[in-house]
Write a protein that holds these residues in place. Structure first.
Motif, PDB file in Angstrom:
ATOM      1  N   HIS A 449       0.713  -1.258   0.483  1.00 48.95           N
ATOM      2  CA  HIS A 449       0.182   0.014   0.292  1.00 48.95           C
ATOM      3  C   HIS A 449       0.763   1.176   0.614  1.00 48.95           C
ATOM      4  O   HIS A 449       1.186   2.354  -0.437  1.00 48.95           O
ATOM      5  CB  HIS A 449      -1.050   0.172   1.267  1.00 48.95           C
ATOM      6  N   ARG A 450       1.948   1.489   0.388  1.00 52.20           N
ATOM      7  CA  ARG A 450       2.876   2.536   1.073  1.00 52.20           C
ATOM      8  C   ARG A 450       3.600   2.193  -0.561  1.00 52.20           C
ATOM      9  O   ARG A 450       4.124   3.680  -1.206  1.00 52.20           O
ATOM     10  CB  ARG A 450       4.181   1.995   1.580  1.00 52.20           C
ATOM     11  N   ARG A 451       3.685   1.184  -1.330  1.00 53.38           N
ATOM     12  CA  ARG A 451       4.642   1.798  -2.577  1.00 53.38           C
ATOM     13  C   ARG A 451       3.410   2.724  -3.991  1.00 53.38           C
ATOM     14  O   ARG A 451       3.343   3.256  -4.202  1.00 53.38           O
ATOM     15  CB  ARG A 451       4.428   0.770  -3.467  1.00 53.38           C
ATOM     16  N   ALA A 456       0.857   6.896  -6.594  1.00 53.56           N
ATOM     17  CA  ALA A 456      -0.472   7.573  -7.185  1.00 53.56           C
ATOM     18  C   ALA A 456      -0.443   8.794  -6.596  1.00 53.56           C
ATOM     19  O   ALA A 456      -0.989   9.867  -7.413  1.00 53.56           O
ATOM     20  CB  ALA A 456      -1.836   6.574  -6.286  1.00 53.56           C
ATOM     21  N   ALA A 457       0.864   9.652  -5.992  1.00 52.74           N
ATOM     22  CA  ALA A 457       0.930  10.758  -5.234  1.00 52.74           C
ATOM     23  C   ALA A 457       1.477  11.632  -6.412  1.00 52.74           C
ATOM     24  O   ALA A 457       2.065  11.491  -7.024  1.00 52.74           O
ATOM     25  CB  ALA A 457       2.121  10.718  -4.452  1.00 52.74           C
ATOM     26  N   PRO A 458       1.517  12.571  -7.101  1.00 48.91           N
ATOM     27  CA  PRO A 458       1.810  13.746  -7.528  1.00 48.91           C
ATOM     28  C   PRO A 458       3.136  13.968  -7.554  1.00 48.91           C
ATOM     29  O   PRO A 458       3.198  14.877  -6.518  1.00 48.91           O
ATOM     30  CB  PRO A 458       1.101  15.432  -8.059  1.00 48.91           C
ATOM     31  N   ALA A 459       3.325  13.815  -8.356  1.00 50.84           N
ATOM     32  CA  ALA A 459       5.315  15.227  -8.067  1.00 50.84           C
ATOM     33  C   ALA A 459       5.464  16.055  -6.793  1.00 50.84           C
ATOM     34  O   ALA A 459       4.650  17.367  -7.740  1.00 50.84           O
ATOM     35  CB  ALA A 459       6.511  15.042  -9.497  1.00 50.84           C
ATOM     36  N   GLY A 460       6.327  15.933  -5.978  1.00 50.21           N
ATOM     37  CA  GLY A 460       6.273  17.533  -5.507  1.00 50.21           C
ATOM     38  C   GLY A 460       5.623  17.827  -4.556  1.00 50.21           C
ATOM     39  O   GLY A 460       5.621  18.817  -3.455  1.00 50.21           O
ATOM     40  N   ASP A 461       4.423  15.983  -4.087  1.00 45.47           N
ATOM     41  CA  ASP A 461       3.418  16.810  -3.072  1.00 45.47           C
ATOM     42  C   ASP A 461       3.949  15.797  -1.861  1.00 45.47           C
ATOM     43  O   ASP A 461       3.075  16.028  -0.555  1.00 45.47           O
ATOM     44  CB  ASP A 461       2.783  15.288  -3.242  1.00 45.47           C
ATOM     45  N   PRO A 464       6.973   9.565   0.387  1.00 42.24           N
ATOM     46  CA  PRO A 464       6.135   8.506   0.083  1.00 42.24           C
ATOM     47  C   PRO A 464       5.109   8.427   2.139  1.00 42.24           C
ATOM     48  O   PRO A 464       4.329   7.660   2.262  1.00 42.24           O
ATOM     49  CB  PRO A 464       6.725   7.311   0.095  1.00 42.24           C
ATOM     50  N   GLY A 465       6.640   8.745   2.572  1.00 40.09           N
ATOM     51  CA  GLY A 465       6.366   8.887   4.523  1.00 40.09           C
ATOM     52  C   GLY A 465       4.612  10.118   4.543  1.00 40.09           C
ATOM     53  O   GLY A 465       3.926   9.271   5.035  1.00 40.09           O
ATOM     54  N   GLY A 466       4.846  10.535   4.475  1.00 34.84           N
ATOM     55  CA  GLY A 466       3.903  11.618   4.550  1.00 34.84           C
ATOM     56  C   GLY A 466       2.481  11.642   4.104  1.00 34.84           C
ATOM     57  O   GLY A 466       2.103  11.175   4.675  1.00 34.84           O
ATOM     58  N   SER A 467       2.863  11.263   2.351  1.00 34.41           N
ATOM     59  CA  SER A 467       1.246  10.392   1.979  1.00 34.41           C
ATOM     60  C   SER A 467       0.853   9.257   3.196  1.00 34.41           C
ATOM     61  O   SER A 467      -0.436   9.528   3.253  1.00 34.41           O
ATOM     62  CB  SER A 467       1.596  10.119   0.610  1.00 34.41           C
ATOM     63  N   ALA A 468       1.751   8.543   3.739  1.00 38.82           N
ATOM     64  CA  ALA A 468       1.341   7.792   4.055  1.00 38.82           C
ATOM     65  C   ALA A 468       0.188   8.083   5.435  1.00 38.82           C
ATOM     66  O   ALA A 468      -0.390   7.762   5.784  1.00 38.82           O
ATOM     67  CB  ALA A 468       2.222   6.427   4.505  1.00 38.82           C
ATOM     68  N   ARG A 469       0.850   9.046   5.955  1.00 36.57           N
ATOM     69  CA  ARG A 469       0.794   9.266   7.698  1.00 36.57           C
ATOM     70  C   ARG A 469      -0.339  10.059   7.251  1.00 36.57           C
ATOM     71  O   ARG A 469      -1.623  10.340   8.164  1.00 36.57           O
ATOM     72  CB  ARG A 469       2.264  10.697   8.088  1.00 36.57           C
ATOM     73  N   GLU A 470      -1.163  10.881   6.118  1.00 34.68           N
ATOM     74  CA  GLU A 470      -1.905  11.064   5.871  1.00 34.68           C
ATOM     75  C   GLU A 470      -2.422  10.504   5.526  1.00 34.68           C
ATOM     76  O   GLU A 470      -4.269  10.924   5.893  1.00 34.68           O
ATOM     77  CB  GLU A 470      -2.498  12.541   4.667  1.00 34.68           C
ATOM     78  N   ALA A 471      -2.247   9.471   4.741  1.00 37.78           N
ATOM     79  CA  ALA A 471      -4.018   8.631   4.188  1.00 37.78           C
ATOM     80  C   ALA A 471      -4.491   7.616   6.047  1.00 37.78           C
ATOM     81  O   ALA A 471      -5.769   7.665   6.657  1.00 37.78           O
ATOM     82  CB  ALA A 471      -3.130   7.498   3.922  1.00 37.78           C
ATOM     83  N   ALA A 472      -2.946   7.568   6.778  1.00 31.37           N
ATOM     84  CA  ALA A 472      -3.764   7.265   8.068  1.00 31.37           C
ATOM     85  C   ALA A 472      -4.317   7.535   9.356  1.00 31.37           C
ATOM     86  O   ALA A 472      -5.450   7.554   9.944  1.00 31.37           O
ATOM     87  CB  ALA A 472      -2.084   6.572   9.050  1.00 31.37           C
ATOM     88  N   GLY A 473      -3.905   9.347   9.558  1.00 31.46           N
ATOM     89  CA  GLY A 473      -4.554   9.722   9.485  1.00 31.46           C
ATOM     90  C   GLY A 473      -5.242  11.301   9.446  1.00 31.46           C
ATOM     91  O   GLY A 473      -6.556  12.008   9.986  1.00 31.46           O
ATOM     92  N   GLY A 474      -5.449  11.118   8.275  1.00 34.58           N
ATOM     93  CA  GLY A 474      -6.750  11.629   7.555  1.00 34.58           C
ATOM     94  C   GLY A 474      -5.948  13.294   7.376  1.00 34.58           C
ATOM     95  O   GLY A 474      -5.209  14.201   7.988  1.00 34.58           O
ATOM     96  N   SER A 475      -6.121  14.088   6.038  1.00 34.65           N
ATOM     97  CA  SER A 475      -6.200  15.022   5.257  1.00 34.65           C
ATOM     98  C   SER A 475      -6.866  16.143   6.217  1.00 34.65           C
ATOM     99  O   SER A 475      -7.974  16.178   6.820  1.00 34.65           O
ATOM    100  CB  SER A 475      -5.458  14.945   3.457  1.00 34.65           C
ATOM    101  N   SER A 476      -6.428  17.522   6.274  1.00 32.77           N
ATOM    102  CA  SER A 476      -6.618  18.387   6.746  1.00 32.77           C
ATOM    103  C   SER A 476      -8.191  19.022   5.734  1.00 32.77           C
ATOM    104  O   SER A 476      -9.094  19.041   5.912  1.00 32.77           O
ATOM    105  CB  SER A 476      -6.001  20.082   7.569  1.00 32.77           C
TER     106      SER A 476
END
Length: 483
Positions: A449-451, A456-461, A464-476
């Motif tokens: 799922h991290r891969r 899937a994340a756009p360049a410059g976002d 990956p760890g941040g995306s994973a953390r956002e997926a786990a905690g929910g984005s603002s």
């Protein structure tokens, strides 16, 4: 707050051991297929006996005689089905009973007490109901044993038709009830439906059974030895005046049903696996085809609910079975202080007790034996068995459907095998290796799922760890959205 200690009270309808669960599942799978064939055969017999133009041929076919008269075996097809084919059914019942006594639930007296008491009450109460109805209505008491039997194949066919999946504990309880029923049905047939005995033929049958036992004891192998001997024993038993099905159950009880070192299956289990499809798929359906065809005219149907003998059968199956099994189970649990499995409830036991009111194969056989001298009453008794079984099936279906969602969830839990090792996960909760395998599986899933998140994340976002953390905690942004 301290956690209360686990209960030491005996558990009723608890989880089966894995080998027992596999045996029950395999046995009931065959019985379910056989039950569907039995249902089809019964419907075909009723249509054959009631459609104008072909109904006369039904009696002609089942009364057709065949067999060597010199050996006392010039029998009608109906008799061949009742005395010959059902010997195969009772042979399988004998093996099943032996296995239960030495390796199954009945091998432990404490565990066996409750289902045995339930089964005995489930036979005694229907007999009492029949006797009460016929005493008050001045009917014949000869048919007291007709409503005492449970037909496991027909009951499972009903479950298959309505699409209900019982948890394994309830299925095993139903199977145990049927096994004990079969045992006492055999005893009833042997004791109450044997009139004149030819002691010479009986002695020959007993000598054959002794030889059968010695061959088994000394490890002699080969169907070409046992099948001819079994036929001789059966023929002698039939000519002795004792019902020939007794030979079947006697030979079944002689087979060894315990496994020795290096054996995957005991001889009894192996032979049962070979013969059960023949019994469930051919012998019992053919018996139903040649026995269940009764007239269902308006007058015959009215007789079912007005004549004391037939009314006693209907009430025995519908009321007697349910009250007997449920009442016996509740009283046994009450006095042994057994706790009901927390996943189930007493209405589940009531539904199974009602389902056990389907008493087809053995009930038809006992009906034929009880009223052999009165063919009209015999057919009316058979019609009563059909109606009683149908009413019991409808009541059970309604009760089981109300709990079907719960049953489906329990069955899925029992069958789940996430680590794909062939053993249901529910049986591995105390195995550290299982939990390590599951941890590895979940770690691999998390990495996958991290891969995917990184891909899937756009360049410059961000990493990956941040995306994973956002997926786990929910984005603002997601958090500000209305629910």
């Amino acid at each position: 707050m301290a956690t209360p200690p686990p209960s030491t009270r005996p558990k009723f309808l608890g989880r089966l051991s894995l080998p027992e669960r596999r045996f029950v599942a395999d046995a009931l799978r065959t019985e379910t297929v056989g039950g569907v064939l039995l249902l089809v055969a019964a419907i075909a017999a009723l249509m054959w006996a009631n459609i104008p133009g072909i109904s006369a041929s039904y009696d002609s076919v089942r009364s057709f005689h065949i067999g060597p008269a010199a050996l006392g075996l010039d029998l009608s097809l109906q008799h061949w089905a009742a005395d010959g084919l059902l010997a195969i059914f009772f042979f399988v019942a004998g093996i099943e009973l032996k296995r239960e006594l030495v390796a199954g639930d009945l091998s432990d007296p404490k565990a066996a007490a409750l289902p045995v008491i339930a089964a005995l009450c489930g036979m005694a109460v229907p007999a009492l109901v029949y006797a009460l109805v016929n005493t008050l209505g001045n009917g014949s008491l000869d048919g007291w044993a007709v409503p005492t039997a449970t037909d496991i194949a027909f009951a499972l066919a009903v479950l298959a038709v309505i699409g209900t999946s019982l948890p394994s504990a309830l299925r095993a309880f139903l199977l145990t009830l049927a096994v004990v029923d079969d045992l006492f049905a055999i005893l009833i047939i042997a004791v109450f439906f044997t009139s004149e005995i030819d002691f010479l033929a009986l002695g020959g049958a007993l000598a054959g059974l002794v030889l059968f036992w010695f061959l088994l004891r000394f490890g002699v192998r080969g169907w070409y030895v046992y099948v001819p001997l079994a036929l001789v024993i059966w023929g002698l038993m039939y000519n002795s005046g004792v019902h020939a099905t007794i030979a079947g159950v006697a030979m079944g009880l002689m087979l060894r049903c315990t496994r020795r070192e290096g054996e995957e299956h005991s001889p009894g289990e192996h032979i049962e696996h070979l013969v059960r499809p023949l019994s469930a798929g051919l012998a019992v359906p053919l018996f139903a085809l040649l026995s269940a065809g009764v007239s269902l005219s308006d007058e015959a149907i009215a007789q079912v609910f007005t004549r004391p003998e037939t009314l006693g059968v209907v009430l025995g199956l519908v009321v007697g079975k349910t009250v007997g099994i449920f009442g016996g189970t509740w009283l046994a649990a009450r006095f042994t202080k057994a706790e009901l499995n927390e996943d189930l409830a007493w209405p589940d036991v009531l539904a199974v007790a009602s389902l056990a009111g389907i008493g087809f194969t053995v009930s038809l056989l006992i009906g034929e034996l009880a009223f052999a001298g009165d063919p009209v009453l015999t057919d009316e008794i058979k019609a009563a068995v059909l109606f009683g079984s149908l009413i019991a099936a409808v009541i059970a279906c309604v009760m089981l459907k109300l709990r079907n969602r719960r049953y489906r969830a329990l069955t899925e839990d029992e069958e789940r095998d996430e680590d794909l090792d062939g053993i249901p996960d529910i049986y591995e909760q105390d195995n550290p290796a299982y939990h390590l395998r599951m941890a590895k599986i979940y770690e691999e899933k998390a990495a996958e799922h991290r891969r995917r998140a990184a891909a899937a994340a756009p360049a410059g976002d961000g990493p990956p760890g941040g995306s994973a953390r956002e997926a786990a905690g929910g984005s603002s942004t997601g958090a500000d959205r209305p629910a």
